[in-house]
Scaffold this motif. Structure first.
Motif, PDB file in Angstrom:
ATOM      1  N   GLY A 173     -11.973 -40.918  -6.056  1.00  0.00           N
ATOM      2  CA  GLY A 173     -11.028 -39.954  -5.474  1.00  0.00           C
ATOM      3  C   GLY A 173     -10.191 -39.243  -6.513  1.00  0.00           C
ATOM      4  O   GLY A 173      -9.027 -38.916  -6.246  1.00  0.00           O
ATOM      5  N   CYS A 174     -10.784 -38.948  -7.677  1.00  0.00           N
ATOM      6  CA  CYS A 174     -10.056 -38.200  -8.723  1.00  0.00           C
ATOM      7  C   CYS A 174      -9.605 -36.858  -8.165  1.00  0.00           C
ATOM      8  O   CYS A 174     -10.374 -36.161  -7.504  1.00  0.00           O
ATOM      9  CB  CYS A 174     -10.971 -38.003  -9.934  1.00  0.00           C
ATOM     10  N   GLU A 175      -8.337 -36.504  -8.440  1.00  0.00           N
ATOM     11  CA  GLU A 175      -7.818 -35.223  -7.958  1.00  0.00           C
ATOM     12  C   GLU A 175      -7.724 -34.184  -9.073  1.00  0.00           C
ATOM     13  O   GLU A 175      -7.148 -33.114  -8.881  1.00  0.00           O
ATOM     14  CB  GLU A 175      -6.453 -35.441  -7.294  1.00  0.00           C
ATOM     15  N   GLY A 176      -8.243 -34.523 -10.246  1.00  0.00           N
ATOM     16  CA  GLY A 176      -8.266 -33.548 -11.333  1.00  0.00           C
ATOM     17  C   GLY A 176      -6.887 -33.164 -11.832  1.00  0.00           C
ATOM     18  O   GLY A 176      -6.648 -32.004 -12.162  1.00  0.00           O
ATOM     19  N   THR A 177      -5.977 -34.146 -11.918  1.00  0.00           N
ATOM     20  CA  THR A 177      -4.626 -33.832 -12.386  1.00  0.00           C
ATOM     21  C   THR A 177      -4.526 -33.766 -13.911  1.00  0.00           C
ATOM     22  O   THR A 177      -3.496 -33.351 -14.433  1.00  0.00           O
ATOM     23  CB  THR A 177      -3.620 -34.894 -11.893  1.00  0.00           C
ATOM     24  N   GLY A 178      -5.576 -34.199 -14.600  1.00  0.00           N
ATOM     25  CA  GLY A 178      -5.566 -34.134 -16.062  1.00  0.00           C
ATOM     26  C   GLY A 178      -4.570 -35.075 -16.720  1.00  0.00           C
ATOM     27  O   GLY A 178      -4.152 -34.848 -17.845  1.00  0.00           O
ATOM     28  N   ASP A 179      -4.193 -36.136 -16.040  1.00  0.00           N
ATOM     29  CA  ASP A 179      -3.142 -37.026 -16.550  1.00  0.00           C
ATOM     30  C   ASP A 179      -3.666 -38.364 -17.083  1.00  0.00           C
ATOM     31  O   ASP A 179      -2.893 -39.311 -17.233  1.00  0.00           O
ATOM     32  CB  ASP A 179      -2.152 -37.362 -15.416  1.00  0.00           C
ATOM     33  N   CYS A 180      -4.973 -38.459 -17.339  1.00  0.00           N
ATOM     34  CA  CYS A 180      -5.542 -39.783 -17.636  1.00  0.00           C
ATOM     35  C   CYS A 180      -4.858 -40.496 -18.808  1.00  0.00           C
ATOM     36  O   CYS A 180      -4.760 -41.720 -18.809  1.00  0.00           O
ATOM     37  CB  CYS A 180      -7.027 -39.657 -17.957  1.00  0.00           C
ATOM     38  N   LEU A 181      -4.385 -39.751 -19.795  1.00  0.00           N
ATOM     39  CA  LEU A 181      -3.841 -40.419 -20.985  1.00  0.00           C
ATOM     40  C   LEU A 181      -2.455 -41.026 -20.757  1.00  0.00           C
ATOM     41  O   LEU A 181      -1.933 -41.751 -21.601  1.00  0.00           O
ATOM     42  CB  LEU A 181      -3.819 -39.460 -22.186  1.00  0.00           C
ATOM     43  N   GLY A 183      -1.991 -42.734 -17.789  1.00  0.00           N
ATOM     44  CA  GLY A 183      -2.288 -43.529 -16.600  1.00  0.00           C
ATOM     45  C   GLY A 183      -2.912 -42.651 -15.542  1.00  0.00           C
ATOM     46  O   GLY A 183      -3.579 -41.668 -15.863  1.00  0.00           O
ATOM     47  N   CYS A 184      -2.706 -42.977 -14.292  1.00  0.00           N
ATOM     48  CA  CYS A 184      -3.220 -42.149 -13.201  1.00  0.00           C
ATOM     49  C   CYS A 184      -2.352 -42.457 -11.987  1.00  0.00           C
ATOM     50  O   CYS A 184      -2.623 -43.387 -11.233  1.00  0.00           O
ATOM     51  CB  CYS A 184      -4.688 -42.471 -12.923  1.00  0.00           C
ATOM     52  N   ALA A 185      -1.284 -41.663 -11.826  1.00  0.00           N
ATOM     53  CA  ALA A 185      -0.328 -41.932 -10.752  1.00  0.00           C
ATOM     54  C   ALA A 185      -0.984 -41.810  -9.385  1.00  0.00           C
ATOM     55  O   ALA A 185      -0.534 -42.430  -8.411  1.00  0.00           O
ATOM     56  CB  ALA A 185       0.858 -40.977 -10.874  1.00  0.00           C
TER      57      ALA A 185
HETATM   58  S1  SF4 Z   1      -5.252 -39.016 -13.949  1.00  0.00           S
HETATM   59 FE1  SF4 Z   1      -7.426 -38.728 -14.443  1.00  0.00          FE
HETATM   60  S2  SF4 Z   1      -8.547 -39.977 -12.914  1.00  0.00           S
HETATM   61 FE2  SF4 Z   1      -6.433 -39.743 -12.168  1.00  0.00          FE
HETATM   62  S3  SF4 Z   1      -6.543 -37.997 -10.751  1.00  0.00           S
HETATM   63 FE3  SF4 Z   1      -5.900 -37.212 -12.774  1.00  0.00          FE
HETATM   64  S4  SF4 Z   1      -7.816 -36.609 -13.818  1.00  0.00           S
HETATM   65 FE4  SF4 Z   1      -8.375 -37.904 -12.063  1.00  0.00          FE
END
Ligand code: SF4
Ligand SMILES: Cc1cc2nc3c(=O)[nH]c(=O)nc-3n(C[C@H](O)[C@H](O)[C@H](O)COP(=O)(O)OP(=O)(O)OC[C@H]3O[C@@H](n4cnc5c(N)ncnc54)[C@H](O)[C@@H]3O)c2cc1C
Length: 506
Positions: A173-181, A183-185
């Protein structure tokens, strides 16, 4: 049960059947298998457990709290290059991009043949990969979460003649927030704190956070437990002592910390512990396009390609918190301020390469790892020649300029003629701005006791009751993102110790 700082301020002493140091890619998988097999399992993690509310977009603040050495750890040797890893429950899987590749066949064959690790050719490792991919929901990144950045990356790589594909990632269910580095809220990333540790706890594993192992307790050549300190969540103050006694000790503290713990415990394998150190080398092109990209939208690393000219070289899309990217790209203060308007048009394509490098890991006076890496100029020239393909393609497709961070080339490459400077053999490896986040091989696995630290099962030569399960055991670089292989090896080897079915499908 997961024990947090509040209940640990007085320290503790416990007995167990198995104790694991480090809760990252290797340690969490191992702990899950031991607990499933009914062994009294203790998992010790130096960092705290974090939750969605801690996963702030303030990149520098997040790194300062949750990366080792505040994210500012540098390699010495050829260059002063950053090397990052997570100091949290779940280890670096919490702060990585979730890309999952099995070891390419040619690397696996190289490990089997060159290092006498024949057993790695067998079906047990294939079965382990299958279990890992299934449990982490690994699948190609769907286009629906590409954002403009991954789409544009595909166009640029296509134009450069590089046939790529959506990157396989451990997400649900990745939402493409680009925050992986940071964590992943959203809760989508299947880091091991989400995909493995809840199962381990359910099966009875005792997980201690803020618990830094100082050394392994040895009775002659036999490991009999570990001891260390409870620390505050920032890792600065030692608050109390702890001891765990167990006949099986698994070290999964990562490439840099595992050799430090072994050396402190008097386990040196004739100087081979920390006597080697390897990393993928890297570079990047940051194109500022003639249109809006909004690079912060889209899966952090959703698209990539392997080079058709250089084996073991890979191109990937990437975005990280803008403040971190900016520090490397635009500098700080007035320089950064001037770059700010360019951010929304920026597109970053890093290159990662399995170069022939050498290195070693020692211990600094403050007890932290001291890693040195030497990169031959010739290997960096290979990277730069492939980087030029990307730079040319960016310019063809409308980049106003491209920044590469390579000393000796124009800081803003605006023409293909200027891009030719990337091919200059005056450039030294130390002139290249790179980050080394794929580190391996500080305690190599080998079929021969006189060449490695551990055997094919991860058991430390010359000891009893002591195994390593993390990236430190890779005999050579993986050529692809390493976490799936770390997890698969840990899965296979912990199942062997726990007497679980090695060919099971789930
Ligand atoms: S933090 Fe990474 S895995 Fe999580 S929703 Fe964003 S892009 Fe997807
Ligand atoms: C920013 C970034 C992005 C990445 N992206 C990817 C990717 O997309 N795909 C991929 O395959 N790989 C990626 N990697 C690499 C990957 O995350 C690591 O290779 C992998 O997590 C290493 O697994 P490990 O078990 O060896 O160590 P880690 O996952 O780092 O776990 C080691 C654990 O041990 C703990 N520890 C260390 N010392 C002690 C001690 N003395 N006592 C107690 N605990 C201790 C640490 O705090 C940590 O939790 C990335 C790495 C970084 C930094």
């Amino acid at each position: 049960m997961i024990h947090h700082l509040d209940s640990l301020r007085q320290g503790f002493e416990v007995d167990a059947d198995v104790v694991i140091i480090g809760s990252g890619a290797g340690g969490a998988v191992a702990a899950t298998n031991f607990a499933a097999a009914g062994l009294r399992t203790v998992l010790l993690e130096a960092g705290p457990q974090i939750s969605a509310k801690d996963m702030t977009r303030d990149g520098p603040a997040f790194m300062a709290r949750h990366y080792w050495e505040g994210g500012l750890r540098l390699l010495r040797g050829t260059g002063a290059w950053p090397t990052m890893s997570g100091r949290i429950l779940g280890g670096s899987t919490v702060i990585n991009s979730a890309i999952m590749f099995p070891l390419p066949d040619w690397v696996r064959e190289d490990w089997a043949a060159a290092d006498g690790l024949d057993a790695l050719r067998g079906p047990e490792l294939d079965a382990a990969y299958k279990r890992v991919f299934a449990r982490t929901h690994t699948a190609p990144t769907p286009e629906s979460v590409f954002g403009r950045r991954n789409v544009l990356t595909r166009e640029i790589l296509d134009h450069a003649g590089l046939k790529g594909a959506p990157l396989p990632r451990a997400v649900k269910g990745c939402e493409g927030t680009g925050d992986c580095l940071t964590g992943c809220a959203v809760g989508a990333k299947q880091s091991v704190d989400r995909s493995y540790l809840p199962g381990a706890v359910q099966d009875g594993a005792e997980v201690y956070t803020c618990a830094v192992v100082h050394k392994i307790l040895m009775d002659g050549t036999r490991a009999v437990g570990v001891e260390g300190h409870i620390v505050d969540p920032d890792g600065h103050a030692k608050l109390a002592r702890f001891t765990v006694r167990a006949p099986r000790v698994i070290v999964s503290a990562g490439t840099l910390h595992t050799p430090v713990i072994l050396k402190r415990s008097g386990v040196t394998a004739g100087g081979r512990v920390g006597g080697t150190f390897l990393a993928h080398i890297s570079s990047f092109a940051m194109g500022v396009m003639n249109h809006t990209v909004d690079p912060w939208i889209g899966a952090t690393q959703g698209y990539g390609a392997f080079s058709d000219r250089v084996r073991g070289l890979k191109f990937e899309s990437l975005w990280a918190p803008s403040a971190l990217i900016g520090g490397q790209w635009g500098g700080v203060g007035p320089d950064m301020y001037e770059m700010l308007p360019d951010f929304k048009r920026a597109l970053m394509i890093p290159i990662v390469y399995r170069a022939k490098v050498t290195g070693k890991v020692g211990i600094r006076l403050d007890g932290m790892p001291d890693a040195q890496l030497w990169v031959p100029n010739e290997e960096m020239w290979v990277v730069l020649s492939e980087l030029k393909r990307v730079v040319d393609s960016m310019l063809d497709l409308g980049a106003e300029y491209v920044y590469t961070g390579v000393r000796g080339v124009p800081p803003k490459i605006r023409t293909k003629e200027q891009a030719m400077s990337l091919l200059s053999h005056d450039i030294q490896a130390r002139d290249v701005t790179m980050t080394a986040n794929h580190t391996f091989g500080s305690c190599r696995m080998s079929g021969r006791a006189d060449r490695g630290v551990v055997d094919v099962n991860g058991k430390v030569y010359g000891t009893e009751g002591l195994w390593l399960m993390d990236a430190s055991v890779f005999p050579s670089p993986s050529a692809v993102n390493p976490q799936a292989t770390i997890m698969a090896l840990a899965d296979m080897n912990s199942r062997r110790i726990a007497d679980l079915d090695l060919l099971a499908t789930a």
